[in-house]
Design an enzyme around this catalytic site. Structure first.
Site, PDB file in Angstrom:
ATOM      1  N   HIS A  61      -6.487  -7.052   0.078  1.00  0.00           N
ATOM      2  CA  HIS A  61      -6.595  -5.613  -0.202  1.00  0.00           C
ATOM      3  C   HIS A  61      -5.909  -5.283  -1.532  1.00  0.00           C
ATOM      4  CE1 HIS A  61      -6.697  -6.094   4.275  1.00  0.00           C
ATOM      5  NE2 HIS A  61      -7.827  -5.447   4.061  1.00  0.00           N
ATOM      6  N   ASP A 105      -3.132 -10.625  -1.886  1.00  0.00           N
ATOM      7  CA  ASP A 105      -3.595 -10.049  -0.615  1.00  0.00           C
ATOM      8  C   ASP A 105      -5.055  -9.610  -0.800  1.00  0.00           C
ATOM      9  OD1 ASP A 105      -2.202  -8.540   2.038  1.00  0.00           O
ATOM     10  OD2 ASP A 105      -3.996  -7.531   1.256  1.00  0.00           O
ATOM     11  N   ASP A 161      -4.735 -12.480   4.149  1.00  0.00           N
ATOM     12  CA  ASP A 161      -5.984 -11.938   4.701  1.00  0.00           C
ATOM     13  C   ASP A 161      -7.190 -12.262   3.824  1.00  0.00           C
ATOM     14  OD1 ASP A 161      -4.779 -10.265   2.871  1.00  0.00           O
ATOM     15  OD2 ASP A 161      -4.652  -8.534   4.219  1.00  0.00           O
ATOM     16  N   HIS A 192       0.818  -1.228   0.000  1.00  0.00           N
ATOM     17  CA  HIS A 192       0.000   0.000   0.000  1.00  0.00           C
ATOM     18  C   HIS A 192       0.849   1.275   0.000  1.00  0.00           C
ATOM     19  CE1 HIS A 192      -3.635  -2.261   0.570  1.00  0.00           C
ATOM     20  NE2 HIS A 192      -3.315  -2.685   1.774  1.00  0.00           N
TER      21      HIS A 192
HETATM   22 ZN   LIG Z   1      -4.054  -6.923   3.145  1.00  0.00          ZN
END
Ligand SMILES: [Zn+2]
Length: 366
Positions: A178, A176, A264, A139
């Site tokens: 996200h 992931d 996740d 990120h």
């Molecule tokens: Zn994540």
């Protein structure tokens, strides 16, 4: 199979302070721990130790990334800002990216661990590698820390591979839960990196990772987002790999595949809503390995990102690393029986519609 592993005790010393998940404490929020704690990472290493898997791997010692290496992706301002916080107790270094005393040093060691791992894979010292590093990176933006990430470990390693190691085409497959927004940003206008992110639709960052974000300029067509609906299970992930990820890799033919590897997307994660299992992660790893064998001499580097259930994540990671290494340590994931039988593990119609849309993006790859 010779599989490299990067780990260092100091990765666990990056201190994210008291939060309730990712919300800073303070009335009415009672202090608890931060989602991005050392627990999952420590327990992955511990499980590899007790199973004997760690001893089957080739240990790669991390080093500190240099400033020049960090600046392959980040601004000087960002580097200096994080450096200036190195002596401070827990503070937010950006957008939801807490750092504590020594976090700058540890973030350099995290990025440097991934750099060492990618060098080992490119130079053929190992067949593939898993960098079990912390803090995570996908990120982090050029000018700011974000979403628990300080420096963009995978993006920096990718830039390094292209600029310093003579590679001309690399691909990222970010699983992931996200969106890999930092990695997307790093290569958004480039055609020498194909960036693929498969994630939960608009989880984090909000309104990022949409299917219509496909790259710009020279990079037009070389960014693929697969924003799966919440509740997606193994069937949806396998379909996304079979119908989008693998055909895209085969069309692009990278010289190396980098996997920002978050767990996740596993069932029961506190900040994800997908239903992946150990068997599902093994299946995705096998698909990637088969494809990599044909395209790029098997060269895969996985670099650790998220995954916040300290109970389940070690089994997901152990399964993936065991698969990379083609070892079987006789460890059975005790969660598999329960989460593997959750309803709607098979591909659902609304997930199929999204994957159909993503399939249309493959033709843009030249
Ligand atoms: Zn994540």
């Amino acid at each position: 199979m010779k599989t490299g592993i990067v780990f260092h005790e100091l990765y666990l010393w990056h201190h994210t302070g008291n939060h309730a998940d990712y919300i800073p404490y303070g009335f009415p929020v009672e202090p608890l721990h931060h989602s991005e704690s050392p627990d999952t990472k420590r327990r992955i290493k511990n499980l590899m130790d007790v199973s004997g898997l760690y001893n089957k791997l080739t240990a790669i010692s991390p080093r500190n990334a240099t400033k020049d290496e960090i600046l392959l992706f980040h601004t000087d301002n960002h580097y200096e800002h994080i450096k200036s916080l190195n002596g401070s107790i827990t503070t937010d270094a950006g957008i939801s990216a807490p750092t504590g005393i020594g976090s700058f040093d540890i973030a350099l060691l995290s990025a440097g661990g991934v750099l060492e791992a990618i060098d080992h894979v490119i130079d053929g010292k190992v067949d593939n590698a898993y960098a079990l590093v912390r803090p995570p990176g996908h990120h982090a933006m050029p000018n700011k820390a974000m979403g628990f990430c300080i420096f963009g470990n995978a993006a920096i390693a990718g830039k390094h591979a292209l600029k310093n190691k003579g590679l001309s085409k690399i691909a990222f497959v970010d699983w992931d839960v996200h969106h890999g927004n930092g990695t997307q940003t790093a290569f958004y206008e480039d055609s020498d990196a194909l960036t693929i992110s498969i994630h939960q639709d608009r989880n984090f960052p909000t309104n990022s990772g949409l299917i219509n974000e496909t790259g710009e300029g020279k990079g037009s067509g070389y960014n693929i987002n697969i924003p799966l609906p919440p509740g997606s299970g193994v069937g949806a992930y396998e379909a996304a790999f079979d119908r989008v990820v693998i055909p895209a890799l085969e069309a692009y033919k990278p010289e190396l595949i980098i996997v920002p590897s978050g767990f996740d997307g596993g069932a029961g994660d506190p900040i994800g809503r997908q239903m992946m299992t150990s068997e599902g992660f093994i299946s995705l790893t096998e698909k990637l390995m088969q494809s990599a064998d044909q395209i790029c001499d098997g060269k895969i580097l996985m670099t650790h990102e998220g995954g916040y259930s300290a109970a389940t994540v070690p089994f997901f990671a152990h399964s993936v690393i065991e698969t990379l290494a083609q070892e079987n340590m006789g460890i059975t994931d005790p969660f598999q029986k329960i989460i593997g039988n959750l309803g709607q593990q098979e591909l659902q119609p609304h997930q199929d519609s999204l994957i159909k849309e993503a399939e249309k993006l493959i033709k843009n790859i030249k």
